[in-house]
Design a protein around this motif. Structure first.
Motif, short mmCIF file in Angstrom:
data_model
loop_
_atom_site.label_atom_id
_atom_site.label_comp_id
_atom_site.label_asym_id
_atom_site.label_seq_id
_atom_site.Cartn_x
_atom_site.Cartn_y
_atom_site.Cartn_z
N TYR A 294 0.84 -1.19 0.00
CA TYR A 294 0.00 0.00 0.00
C TYR A 294 0.88 1.24 0.00
N GLU B 32 0.52 5.51 0.37
CA GLU B 32 -0.41 6.55 0.75
C GLU B 32 0.15 7.92 0.36
N TYR C 112 -10.48 10.79 3.20
CA TYR C 112 -9.68 9.66 2.73
C TYR C 112 -10.37 8.95 1.57
N ALA D 226 -9.44 5.59 -1.29
CA ALA D 226 -8.50 4.50 -1.58
C ALA D 226 -8.71 4.00 -3.00
N GLY E 195 -3.89 4.99 -1.38
CA GLY E 195 -4.91 5.92 -0.97
C GLY E 195 -4.39 7.35 -0.94
N THR F 119 -5.01 10.96 1.38
CA THR F 119 -5.57 11.59 2.56
C THR F 119 -5.33 13.08 2.47
#
Length: 115
Positions: free
Chosen positions: A12, A14, A42, A44, A53, A55
């Motif tokens: 993952y 971010e 948020y 994803a 994702g 944010t």
């Protein structure tokens, strides 16, 4: 999703974005990414090999967070500590699992998550 979860591998990534709507629009138009919103701050996306994702936050060089997956988050945390990593966020729960953040000896922050 379970088929792509490989123990202690990058799973993952971010990103920070000042405007989630704009980020979703850009990546949908550019690459056909599909998004799932988790509240107003948020969103994803699912990839074939790595998910990720966005944010809310100010994008600054070095703010991408690489997140590894672990079948046993407590054991992985102990391995990180034993190898000289510093825990900067102890194991915490979030929608979908739990994770912790650490810095490596060079100061890079990474995270590990588990179901």
């Amino acid at each position: 999703m379970a088929s792509k979860l490989k123990h202690e591998q990058v799973q993952y990534i971010e990103f920070l974005s000042k405007d989630l709507h704009r980020a979703k629009e850009f990546y949908t138009k550019s690459f056909g990414w599909k998004f799932t919103d988790y509240g107003p701050d948020y969103t994803a996306f699912d990839g074939d090999y790595v998910d990720g994702g966005f944010t809310i936050g100010k994008p600054v060089k070095g703010t991408v967070l690489v997140i590894l997956y672990s079948k046993d988050i407590e054991a992985t945390q102990q391995k990180v500590i034993a190898a000289g990593g510093k825990i900067v966020k102890n194991i915490f729960s979030f929608p979908g699992g739990k994770r912790f953040h650490f810095t490596d000896p060079d100061g890079y922050e990474l995270a590990v998550w588990s179901l």
